[in-house]
Scaffold this motif. Structure first.
Motif, short mmCIF file in Angstrom:
data_model
loop_
_atom_site.label_atom_id
_atom_site.label_comp_id
_atom_site.label_asym_id
_atom_site.label_seq_id
_atom_site.Cartn_x
_atom_site.Cartn_y
_atom_site.Cartn_z
N SER A 64 -6.27 7.09 -27.90
CA SER A 64 -5.85 6.67 -26.56
C SER A 64 -6.86 7.08 -25.50
CB SER A 64 -4.46 7.20 -26.24
OG SER A 64 -4.44 8.61 -26.28
N GLY A 65 -7.40 8.30 -25.61
CA GLY A 65 -8.36 8.77 -24.61
C GLY A 65 -9.61 7.94 -24.55
N LEU A 66 -10.23 7.71 -25.70
CA LEU A 66 -11.45 6.91 -25.71
C LEU A 66 -11.15 5.45 -25.41
CD1 LEU A 66 -13.48 8.54 -28.61
CD2 LEU A 66 -13.59 8.99 -26.15
N GLY A 67 -9.98 4.98 -25.82
CA GLY A 67 -9.58 3.62 -25.48
C GLY A 67 -9.48 3.42 -23.98
N ILE A 68 -8.88 4.40 -23.28
CA ILE A 68 -8.76 4.33 -21.82
C ILE A 68 -10.13 4.24 -21.17
CG2 ILE A 68 -8.16 5.70 -19.77
CD1 ILE A 68 -5.77 6.78 -21.44
N VAL A 69 -11.03 5.11 -21.60
CA VAL A 69 -12.36 5.14 -21.01
C VAL A 69 -13.10 3.82 -21.29
CG1 VAL A 69 -14.62 6.27 -21.10
CG2 VAL A 69 -12.52 7.65 -21.04
N LEU A 70 -13.07 3.36 -22.53
CA LEU A 70 -13.80 2.13 -22.88
C LEU A 70 -13.23 0.91 -22.18
CD1 LEU A 70 -14.55 2.70 -26.66
CD2 LEU A 70 -16.14 2.84 -24.74
N ILE A 71 -11.90 0.78 -22.13
CA ILE A 71 -11.34 -0.41 -21.47
C ILE A 71 -11.59 -0.35 -19.97
CG2 ILE A 71 -8.96 0.37 -21.11
CD1 ILE A 71 -10.18 -3.13 -22.22
N SER A 72 -11.65 0.83 -19.40
CA SER A 72 -11.99 0.94 -17.98
C SER A 72 -13.43 0.49 -17.74
CB SER A 72 -11.80 2.38 -17.49
OG SER A 72 -10.44 2.74 -17.57
N LEU A 73 -14.31 0.86 -18.65
CA LEU A 73 -15.71 0.42 -18.53
C LEU A 73 -15.83 -1.09 -18.71
CD1 LEU A 73 -17.53 3.33 -20.39
CD2 LEU A 73 -17.47 2.89 -17.93
N VAL A 74 -15.08 -1.65 -19.65
CA VAL A 74 -15.08 -3.11 -19.84
C VAL A 74 -14.57 -3.79 -18.57
CG1 VAL A 74 -13.98 -5.01 -21.10
CG2 VAL A 74 -14.94 -3.06 -22.35
N GLY A 75 -13.49 -3.27 -18.00
CA GLY A 75 -12.95 -3.84 -16.76
C GLY A 75 -13.98 -3.82 -15.65
N TRP A 76 -14.74 -2.74 -15.58
CA TRP A 76 -15.77 -2.59 -14.54
C TRP A 76 -16.92 -3.56 -14.78
CZ3 TRP A 76 -20.38 0.90 -15.06
CH2 TRP A 76 -21.10 0.99 -13.87
N ILE A 77 -17.41 -3.60 -16.03
CA ILE A 77 -18.59 -4.42 -16.34
C ILE A 77 -18.25 -5.90 -16.43
CG2 ILE A 77 -20.32 -4.89 -18.14
CD1 ILE A 77 -20.17 -1.81 -18.76
N VAL A 78 -17.19 -6.25 -17.15
CA VAL A 78 -16.87 -7.65 -17.42
C VAL A 78 -16.09 -8.30 -16.30
CG1 VAL A 78 -15.67 -9.21 -19.02
CG2 VAL A 78 -16.97 -7.27 -19.92
N TYR A 79 -15.10 -7.58 -15.78
CA TYR A 79 -14.19 -8.17 -14.80
C TYR A 79 -14.47 -7.73 -13.35
CZ TYR A 79 -11.66 -9.44 -18.98
OH TYR A 79 -11.32 -9.96 -20.21
N GLY A 80 -15.49 -6.90 -13.16
CA GLY A 80 -15.84 -6.49 -11.81
C GLY A 80 -14.82 -5.59 -11.14
N GLN A 81 -13.98 -4.94 -11.93
CA GLN A 81 -12.98 -4.04 -11.37
C GLN A 81 -13.67 -2.74 -10.95
OE1 GLN A 81 -10.21 -3.84 -14.63
NE2 GLN A 81 -9.34 -5.85 -14.17
N LYS A 82 -13.34 -2.28 -9.77
CA LYS A 82 -14.00 -1.10 -9.21
C LYS A 82 -13.41 0.19 -9.77
CE LYS A 82 -16.49 -3.69 -6.58
NZ LYS A 82 -17.58 -4.26 -7.28
N LEU A 83 -14.27 1.16 -9.98
CA LEU A 83 -13.87 2.51 -10.37
C LEU A 83 -14.31 3.45 -9.26
CD1 LEU A 83 -14.95 2.52 -14.12
CD2 LEU A 83 -12.63 2.31 -13.22
N ASP A 84 -13.34 4.10 -8.61
CA ASP A 84 -13.71 5.05 -7.57
C ASP A 84 -14.00 6.42 -8.19
OD1 ASP A 84 -11.16 5.95 -8.18
OD2 ASP A 84 -10.31 5.50 -6.22
#
Length: 110
Positions: A64-84
């Motif tokens: 779950s931990g690495l999944g959270i981090v990786l999907i957040s990175l995918v959201g940032w890179i692929v979908y342009g979702q911002k990470l503050d």
């Protein structure tokens, strides 16, 4: 196959499935929806196999931990979702927690 390799494949399958779920537009697009279902099936199958060799809590924490981090990175890179900054710090703490468990805990079952 080594449990950590299976766990890694399971994490990637879960990230692919979650990304496909986002692309399925509420399960209205058949291709991404089918990929999501297949990805989750593969992820759960593999993680169930890993749990035969490693403690459940450790498997779930890493998965779950690495999944959270990786999907957040995918959201940032692929979908342009911002990470503050707080989001990035939180993810760094998740990765740190997984590393501490893997490197220093006798529970991890190396």
């Amino acid at each position: 196959m080594h449990p950590y390799i299976l766990l890694g494949i399971s994490i990637v399958a879960e990230v692919v499935a979650t990304s496909a779920l986002k692309s399925s537009q509420g399960l209205t697009r058949v291709g991404p929806a089918a990929l999501a279902v297949l990805g989750y099936c593969l992820a759960f199958y593999l993680v169930s196999k890993v749990m035969n060799h490693m403690p459940t809590g450790v498997v779930n924490a890493v998965w779950s931990g690495l999944g959270i981090v990786l999907i957040s990175l995918v959201g940032w890179i692929v979908y342009g979702q911002k990470l503050d900054l707080p989001a990035m710090l939180g993810m760094a703490m998740i990765v740190g927690g997984v590393l501490v468990m893997q490197l220093f805990s006798k529970t991890a079952g190396h």
